[in-house]
Design an enzyme around this catalytic site. Sequence first.
Site, PDB file in Angstrom:
ATOM      1  N   THR A 120       0.836  -1.130   0.000  1.00  0.00           N
ATOM      2  CA  THR A 120       0.047  -0.008  -0.200  1.00  0.00           C
ATOM      3  C   THR A 120       0.899   1.103  -0.009  1.00  0.00           C
ATOM      4  OG1 THR A 120      -1.703  -1.163   1.245  1.00  0.00           O
ATOM      5  CG2 THR A 120      -1.665   1.125   1.197  1.00  0.00           C
ATOM      6  N   LYS A 203      -7.182   2.717  -3.519  1.00  0.00           N
ATOM      7  CA  LYS A 203      -6.902   1.888  -2.330  1.00  0.00           C
ATOM      8  C   LYS A 203      -7.001   2.784  -0.976  1.00  0.00           C
ATOM      9  CE  LYS A 203      -4.994  -0.719   0.733  1.00  0.00           C
ATOM     10  NZ  LYS A 203      -5.204  -2.031   1.101  1.00  0.00           N
ATOM     11  N   CYS A 259      -3.685  -1.192   8.839  1.00  0.00           N
ATOM     12  CA  CYS A 259      -4.269  -0.475   7.392  1.00  0.00           C
ATOM     13  C   CYS A 259      -5.034   0.848   7.588  1.00  0.00           C
ATOM     14  CB  CYS A 259      -5.066  -1.110   6.778  1.00  0.00           C
ATOM     15  SG  CYS A 259      -3.983  -2.688   5.851  1.00  0.00           S
ATOM     16  N   LYS A 319      -8.686  -6.984  15.988  1.00  0.00           N
ATOM     17  CA  LYS A 319     -10.124  -7.408  15.829  1.00  0.00           C
ATOM     18  C   LYS A 319     -10.004  -9.034  15.997  1.00  0.00           C
ATOM     19  CE  LYS A 319      -9.914  -8.271  10.730  1.00  0.00           C
ATOM     20  NZ  LYS A 319     -10.177  -8.155   9.408  1.00  0.00           N
ATOM     21  N   ARG A 326      -1.213  -4.693  16.223  1.00  0.00           N
ATOM     22  CA  ARG A 326      -0.946  -3.179  15.686  1.00  0.00           C
ATOM     23  C   ARG A 326      -2.266  -2.223  15.815  1.00  0.00           C
ATOM     24  NH1 ARG A 326       1.788  -4.858  10.136  1.00  0.00           N
ATOM     25  NH2 ARG A 326       0.276  -6.426  10.262  1.00  0.00           N
TER      26      ARG A 326
HETATM   27  C1  UDX Z   1      -8.687  -3.491   6.096  1.00  0.00           C
HETATM   28  C2  UDX Z   1      -9.612  -3.424   4.896  1.00  0.00           C
HETATM   29  O1  UDX Z   1     -10.984  -3.984   5.348  1.00  0.00           O
HETATM   30  C3  UDX Z   1      -9.061  -4.024   3.789  1.00  0.00           C
HETATM   31  O2  UDX Z   1      -9.913  -3.990   2.636  1.00  0.00           O
HETATM   32  C4  UDX Z   1      -7.604  -3.629   3.466  1.00  0.00           C
HETATM   33  O3  UDX Z   1      -7.016  -4.256   2.413  1.00  0.00           O
HETATM   34  C5  UDX Z   1      -6.757  -3.543   4.819  1.00  0.00           C
HETATM   35  O4  UDX Z   1      -7.411  -2.819   5.859  1.00  0.00           O
HETATM   36  P1  UDX Z   1      -8.254  -4.818   8.218  1.00  0.00           P
HETATM   37  O5  UDX Z   1      -7.479  -4.068   8.647  1.00  0.00           O
HETATM   38  O6  UDX Z   1      -7.874  -6.416   8.144  1.00  0.00           O
HETATM   39  O7  UDX Z   1      -8.832  -4.558   6.665  1.00  0.00           O
HETATM   40  O8  UDX Z   1      -9.584  -5.190   8.926  1.00  0.00           O
HETATM   41  P2  UDX Z   1     -11.278  -4.551   8.896  1.00  0.00           P
HETATM   42  O9  UDX Z   1     -11.973  -5.630   8.937  1.00  0.00           O
HETATM   43  O10 UDX Z   1     -11.392  -3.672   7.818  1.00  0.00           O
HETATM   44  O11 UDX Z   1     -11.303  -3.859  10.511  1.00  0.00           O
HETATM   45  C6  UDX Z   1     -10.512  -2.712  10.688  1.00  0.00           C
HETATM   46  C7  UDX Z   1     -10.849  -2.105  12.133  1.00  0.00           C
HETATM   47  O12 UDX Z   1     -12.044  -1.647  11.790  1.00  0.00           O
HETATM   48  C8  UDX Z   1     -10.975  -3.319  13.175  1.00  0.00           C
HETATM   49  O13 UDX Z   1     -10.492  -2.702  14.086  1.00  0.00           O
HETATM   50  C9  UDX Z   1     -12.369  -3.371  13.339  1.00  0.00           C
HETATM   51  O14 UDX Z   1     -12.651  -3.817  14.617  1.00  0.00           O
HETATM   52  C10 UDX Z   1     -12.976  -2.100  12.922  1.00  0.00           C
HETATM   53  N1  UDX Z   1     -14.272  -1.916  12.824  1.00  0.00           N
HETATM   54  C11 UDX Z   1     -14.726  -2.540  11.527  1.00  0.00           C
HETATM   55  C12 UDX Z   1     -15.179  -1.289  13.389  1.00  0.00           C
HETATM   56  O15 UDX Z   1     -14.837  -0.876  14.518  1.00  0.00           O
HETATM   57  N2  UDX Z   1     -16.639  -1.309  13.115  1.00  0.00           N
HETATM   58  C13 UDX Z   1     -17.135  -1.795  12.074  1.00  0.00           C
HETATM   59  O16 UDX Z   1     -18.184  -1.898  11.558  1.00  0.00           O
HETATM   60  C14 UDX Z   1     -16.032  -2.358  11.128  1.00  0.00           C
END
Ligand code: UDX
Length: 429
Positions: A120, A203, A259, A319, A326
Amino acid sequence: MNILVIGTGYVGATTAILLAKLGANVTGLDLDEGKIKQLQDGILTFYEPGLEPLLQEQLQEGHLTFTTNAMAVEQHEIIFICVGTPSRYDGSTDLSAVRKVAERIGQQMSSPKLVVIKSTVPPGTQKRVKRWIQEKQTKPISFDVVSNPEFLREGNAVYDAFHPDRIIIGSDTEAAGKQVHALFNAIDCPVVLTNPQTAEMIKYASNAFLAAKISYMNELARLCDEIEVSVTTVAEGMGYDPRIGRSFLQAGIGYGGSCFPKDVRSLLSLGAELDTELGILKRVVEVNHSQYRYLMKKVKRKLGLLRGKRIAILGLSFKPETDDLREAPALAVISELMEHGALLKVHDPVAKLPREMQFPSIKSFPTIEETLLGAHAVILCTEWKAYVEGDWESWRRLLTEPYVFDGRNVLNASRLKSLGYHYEGIGAR
Ligand code: UDX
């Protein structure tokens, strides 16, 4: 077809396994000998459900190998750059690993190459990668640099790799774009063929938008608390509108991970550099930073002085279904509780407490029951299934005081209240 994937972290390892599964002969290159040794033995260096069996399958079938030999560049026509792009202290993106790889490609190039950037990177990076390669070439050899950003979600990498929502390909030439497209021929999904800078922006814009959705709901959740409305029901009602959609409306203690925080900061830094105000995104970050504090205020209001109070923390990872810590909000919660002299008992199904947090006042337990035993309060920081579907009825007896702070709004508030708990969510009731 022989493909070299440089960088075998989360994105690199998953990309290498995916490309091997799609029929290419793939070599994963990393300078970290320990990591390469583990991957050669079929062991992933991170937790990701379902990915390790695929790694072992592809190793056995001989489609996938790993090496630390940087000279591998020369033996491959297609090279994926998947190295890390961490944040600098000012929020901008540290491209030094990408630059090193680009320069090495330039130095070693003795035949035409197709270089694909999966890491990224901020808009404009593809141009810089081209320049870095060119500057190191000893003789002029043609090459293309294509942007092909990755949208994998941790914990869902296998599904996302084989069923992406879209494939984004940013190329200066139609031929190179088509060549990258052909690698993913077996995958059925929309493909956007565009220029590299637009692909890079797609992205960032996607991640920043998802982060904004979360912060929007998190800010509304605070108001919902004031007017005694459930933000969860509000989200459900909103989500039926296809223009809004149901996903990423879950209020809680904020987003973390490798991310969203990094990409939003990087976009803000780009805006500042180009003197372009991105006020909405600034607020997205502010809300996210203050969200765990909002929960902490509730904890202090209910428990009073925290010194000497035993507090159970359920969930460390940013999550569920990952061991990634991180920017995990749980760590911010833990730090603040420790500052106030609380005694912490923590549990996570896979993530381990980082070394810098190992103090006598904080103890990890292997089971949820041991974690809850004798606690004055429970704070749920990550919505692992084991907590959401846990036996809250019998857990009640383990606690000294029945306070539950649901940092992810995932527990059944009315049931918990009927079991005698004092339940507090974030705009949830
Ligand atoms: C994210 C993007 O979804 C993905 O497309 C990109 O390539 C990398 O970043 P990721 O970091 O694995 O993926 O996690 P994601 O499921 O998107 O959740 C990110 C954060 O948001 C987590 O801490 C999650 O708990 C939080 N979250 C997500 C919320 O607080 N509320 C929500 O409704 C959804």
